[in-house]
Design an enzyme around this catalytic site. Structure first.
Site, short mmCIF file in Angstrom:
data_model
loop_
_atom_site.label_atom_id
_atom_site.label_comp_id
_atom_site.label_asym_id
_atom_site.label_seq_id
_atom_site.Cartn_x
_atom_site.Cartn_y
_atom_site.Cartn_z
N SER A 951 0.58 -0.98 -0.24
CA SER A 951 0.11 0.05 -0.17
C SER A 951 1.12 1.55 0.24
O SER A 951 2.15 1.33 0.36
CB SER A 951 -0.98 -0.05 1.00
OG SER A 951 0.13 0.41 2.12
N HIS A 952 0.46 2.07 -0.54
CA HIS A 952 0.61 4.40 -0.72
C HIS A 952 1.96 3.80 0.95
O HIS A 952 2.84 4.89 0.58
CB HIS A 952 -0.36 4.86 -0.41
CG HIS A 952 0.62 6.75 -0.38
ND1 HIS A 952 1.24 6.92 -1.51
CD2 HIS A 952 0.55 6.97 1.06
CE1 HIS A 952 1.80 7.86 -1.16
NE2 HIS A 952 1.06 8.43 -0.19
N MET A 953 1.04 3.84 1.68
CA MET A 953 1.72 4.31 3.13
C MET A 953 2.77 3.15 3.71
O MET A 953 3.90 3.52 4.42
CB MET A 953 0.76 4.24 4.53
CG MET A 953 -1.03 5.42 4.62
SD MET A 953 0.25 7.12 4.17
CE MET A 953 0.12 7.58 5.73
#
Length: 995
Positions: A951-953
């Site tokens: 995921s992005h985070m």
């Protein structure tokens, strides 16, 4: 007085202060309404045919539910007073009792009141001030008080009139008497009629006060247990000795003798039972000391334990606080707590939180054990507990008995199951949260769940284009909706996610990439308004198109079986269930994972060849797959500068976002997954260390890193705020959510904060000759004409492209949401109301099919539906219809980022509160890029409820070296959220409570 002679008049004409239904129909507990409680309280003195309801507001609804009562419709009830309602009744001349429709009394109080010999007898409460200890000043001011025997008391609304007085009542009007019953009492007293009062001493309740209803039922901990003990058939309450702190101070030796006589050769539990603890105004659970395992034969130890409990009451104690002594229960199978409704909404669920590992009776309440189990059961289907947690069935039976005895179903109950199977009850207290404003309708919840179960059963039949004998629904696989739009998204966010990605773009991208074409099978389905991925459709979409149909069918069923056997893989489906790319260790892993599930070695060989081809092609196609993003930007500028109407701009921006943005992003995300899989495969195969992998990922920047650097430049005066807004202002926490602000709307919060520590210099990195040599050998297995440098470039570019393309396509989406706000301003719709539109509404408005009146009607309907959605608890993973009604929450294995360790105080963010976050370990529900602003606040660590390894985070945290646990799951997230200070040790994959 004979039972059938007295009449009862219930005054229910007025509109309630809260709610949309008459007070008489207010849901109280156990599927009972206020009227049910009132009828029960009067049944000892009259029959139902003698009860008349004086109504006005919503009287048709009352008649519909209680056809057996008598009714009188009060004229002009809107303008009239209580006394106007009463004196408008058509009296028969018989003696009567009158009562407000929003109060209830114990039967014995009514019986005792009628024993008094007077023409008029009215119920008062001399303890009325105690009822207002935790109530507002407004409540106190509107209390109906009077002076009786030189003492201020509260009039309760219950009053008796003799037959002689009733004959006079029909001749009176409120105009000459006044507005209230107190005015009527004073008037009749002056006329010479005898008057008497009956003191209910707090034993009554008003239905507009949850605390009153609860207090109506029980008392302190020890009083409650003492009242219940002789009544229980399905559980037991241990023998107890209870006493006040004053009694202890006056003669502690006497109490010690009593304890010794009652408990011979026993280990004891000495608990607090303060009047400020577990009462019906506030829980204060855990606020006072309780001491376990005290030697009952040692008076000194017993005495010290009692003194310690009394000391915990503090300096404000009055001597009325109680101490409770019981025998310690040993040899337990399980112990825990059950809530008989949802804490936040009051929704109809039993929530069991218990420990069946340590034999401790306090591990749940004390928070001393992390391996606890949580089971949720909808109240409409109690029989389904046997399918999920049969060991809890006797506890449920015991809990239901308590509810029936108390007539109350908002309880917090501590229990244990002895080795003998006997259920022991340690504590019964109310859930003191007021849920009146939410008003969950249990019948609607049950209907929604039944519909969801039918829908799930129908979903088991496959479409012609997918293989698999069954499907599984989960909210975190594939495009993980729980992470992106949340588990209870509002209609606009839900519909935009579907339109832009999960209706067809997701399948189109995979077919173009070399996987099976599963269109038109939908990826995203809704149960009770909550989003779920159809795992069978997802699995089929990842099977290479090049394998035979027979192999595809065996793979689909194998993957589904693996997922069914390992529900905890649902948020790691591409890592632990599927094979979607080729890696050096593919054959070894595939044999271990698939052979036992009916997949042959020939199938594995075929799959390996097909995955090699997909992986090989992936390394060369990235530029072409993402080229449309440049066209998206040009078209967006043209749309914004055009003279299109606001609604046309919204529609055009979203359609372009789908055509030129989300397809390119899907390709970029897939390319990045291929890259990360190869890196992980290199590590797993020993070609690369994990430390070297981390160092490589920190050697180049993404959009998020550029964002940090640009903010740093702005802080140093090298970058203007307007430039910052122009470049990053479209970002918003909650990418699809119109109710969240874009960064440009609050630049001081999202753009001004700078933390220099994350604006680090990129570290130069080069793969060693040995590593390059290893990569070259791997590439030779994939196909011809691929160099190690091409691979390295791909690893960098795919990671950057994933973030960049998402960054760009969300410009269109965010701008469309901005225009939605313009539309709302023009049409008088708030931000929250806009969230209840759908993409189809926008399209229908554009086509002039619906108008503003239709929109407002749809919004109202969807708001009501969404309130039910928010009250419904569903599992993250559903593989049988029973799961919809009863399920156990399992803890997900988090995705840890970095190998660092950090300690810090926790800070949970549900929205975007203006809170100091420096050095905090921040908890957020979703791993959404809109939370990038957190990184500029000097946070020590990050924990997300949802989110995957890619995921992005996760990528962002890795880039800046921030310790993070991504996707810890619902159960673990809630446990961490109540910890004040935690240790986040990513290297050892540990999250533990410090304080």
């Amino acid at each position: 007085m004979k039972k059938n002679e007295i009449e009862v008049y219930l005054l229910g004409a007025g509109r309630p202060a809260q709610g949309y239904k008459p007070t008489a129909l207010k849901s109280i507990a156990l599927n009972t309404r206020a009227m049910d409680w009132q009828l029960h309280s009067f049944e000892s003195v009259t029959s139902v045919e003698n009860i008349t309801f004086l109504g006005g507001y919503g009287i048709d609804k009352v008649i519909e539910k209680y056809t057996f009562l008598k009714y009188q419709v009060i004229p002009n009830w809107q303008q009239g007073s209580v006394l106007h309602t009463f004196l408008s009744a058509q009296f028969t001349g018989r003696e009567l009792l009158a009562s407000y429709s929003d109060t209830v009394f114990h039967q014995e109080s009514i019986t005792e009141l009628l024993k008094l010999d007077a023409d008029i007898v009215f119920a008062i409460d001399t303890c009325w001030k105690n009822r207002f200890e935790s109530r507002s000043e407004t409540d106190i001011k509107i209390a109906e008080t009077m002076i009786v025997d030189e003492q201020q008391v509260e009039f309760t609304g219950l009053i008796y009139f003799s037959a002689a007085v009733v004959k006079v009542l029909s001749t009176l009007s409120s105009a000459e008497v006044g507005r209230s019953f107190i005015d009527l009492i004073n008037y009749l007293s002056k006329q010479g009629y005898t008057v008497a009062s009956y003191d209910v001493t707090g034993h009554w309740a008003e239905f507009n006060s949850f605390q009153d209803i609860a207090h109506f039922m029980l008392g302190t901990k020890s009083e409650t247990l003492a009242r219940l003990a002789p009544l229980l058939k399905h559980s037991t309450i241990g023998t107890q000795v209870s006493f006040t702190s004053l009694a202890w101070q006056q003669d502690y030796q006497k109490i010690l003798r009593k304890i010794k006589a009652r408990f011979t050769d026993c280990r004891l539990v000495i608990r607090s039972s303060s009047i400020d603890e577990d009462n019906w105004y506030s829980s204060n659970a855990g606020g006072f000391t309780s001491i376990l395992d005290v030697d009952g034969n040692d008076e000194n130890k017993v005495s010290k334990a009692v003194d310690d409990v009394i000391t915990s009451f503090g300096q404000k104690q009055t001597g009325e606080d109680q101490i409770l002594v019981q025998e310690l229960l040993s040899e337990v199978q399980a112990a825990g707590v059950v809530f008989t409704c949802d804490l936040e909404s009051g929704a109809p669920y039993y929530r069991f939180n218990f420990d069946d590992k340590t034999q401790s009776t306090e591990s749940v309440t004390a928070g001393t054990h992390s391996d606890l189990r949580t089971v949720l059961l909808n109240r409409s289907s109690p029989e389904k507990i046997i399918n999920i947690a049969p060991e809890l069935e006797p506890v449920l039976v015991a809990i239901q008995e308590l509810e029936q005895l108390l007539g109350f179903d908002k309880l917090d109950i501590e229990f244990a199951i002895a080795k003998t199977g006997q259920v022991h009850i340690f504590q019964v207290r109310p859930i003191t949260i007021n849920h009146d404003d939410i008003g969950v309708d249990e019948e609607l919840v049950a209907a929604q769940l039944n519909n969801a179960a039918l829908q799930f059963i129908k979903q088991q039949k496959p479409s012609p284009f997918v293989y698999g004998n069954k499907t599984i629904l989960a909210n975190m696989p594939d495009w993980n909706p729980a992470e992106i739009i949340g588990t209870r998204p509002k209609p606009l966010a839900f519909s935009l996610y579907r339109h832009l990605i999960t209706n067809d773009i997701w399948a189109q991208q995979r077919a173009e990439f070399g996987y099976r074409d599963v269109n038109p099978a939908p990826l995203l389905v809704a149960l009770c308004g909550q989003p779920y991925i159809d795992c069978r459709a997802s699995i089929n979409s990842f099977i290479p198109a090049a394998v035979s149909e027979a192999t595809a069918q065996r793979l689909a069923n194998a993957y589904l079986a693996i997922l069914a056997d390992n529900p905890n893989f649902h948020d790691k489906i591409e890592f632990d269930v599927l094979f979607t790319t080729w890696t050096p260790d593919f054959n070894k892993k595939a044999q271990i994972r698939l052979l036992s599930y009916g997949v042959s070695q020939q199938d594995i060989n075929s799959l390996g060849v097909a995955l090699k081809k997909i992986t090989y092609q992936a390394l060369t196609r990235l530029t072409d797959d993402t080229a449309s993003i440049a066209l998206l930007n040009k078209r967006r500028e043209l749309i914004e500068t055009s003279e299109l109407t606001v609604i046309d701009k919204i529609y055009s921006l979203l359609e372009d976002c789908k055509r030129f943005g989300t397809l390119a992003f899907s390709h970029a995300a897939r390319a990045n997954f291929v890259a990360m899989s190869l890196l992980k495969g290199f590590v797993d195969s020993g070609l690369l260390t994990d430390l070297r992998r981390e160092q490589f990922l920190k050697s180049f920047t993404t959009v998020a890193g550029n964002f940090s650097r640009d903010k740093s430049s702005y802080a140093k005066g090298k970058f203007s705020l307007q430039e910052l807004i122009s470049k990053y202002g479209h970002l918003r926490p909650g990418t699809y959510d119109v109710t969240t602000q874009a960064y440009w709307e609050d630049p001081a919060r999202y753009l001004n904060s700078v933390n220099d520590s994350i604006c680090h210099q990129l570290q130069a990195f080069e793969f060693s000759d040995d590593e390059i040599s290893s990569f070259t050998k791997v590439l030779a297995e994939l196909g011809p004409n691929l160099s190690a440098q091409q691979l390295v470039n791909y690893l960098v570019e795919s990671t950057q492209a994933r973030e960049f393309v998402k960054f760009e396509f969300t410009r269109n989406l965010s701008r469309a949401l901005d225009y939605c706000l313009h539309f709302g301003h023009e049409e008088g719709l708030s931000r929250d109301e806009l969230a209840f539109l759908t993409f189809n509404d926008i399209k229908q408005v554009k086509l002039n099919v619906i108008g503003l009146a239709d929109i407002k009607s749809l919004i109202k309907m969807r708001k009501q539906s969404h309130s039910i959605t928010c009250a419904i608890e569903l599992p993250s993973f559903i593989q049988k219809d029973i799961d919809i009604f009863c399920f156990e929450r399992f803890a997900s294995q988090p995705n840890f980022v970095t190998a660092s360790r950090v300690e810090g105080h926790t800070q949970r963010l549900n929205k975007h509160q203006n809170i100091k976050l420096k050095d905090k370990i921040v908890l957020i529900p979703q791993a959404d890029p809109g939370f990038d602003w957190l990184f500029s606040h000097g946070i020590a660590g990050l924990i997300t409820q949802y989110g995957g390894a890619n995921s992005h985070m996760a990528i962002r945290a890795a880039e800046i070296g921030l310790p993070a646990a991504i996707g810890v799951g619902e159960k673990l997230y809630e446990e961490i959220a109540v910890m004040q200070q935690v240790e986040l040790d990513c290297g050892n994959q540990i999250i533990r409570c410090i304080v």
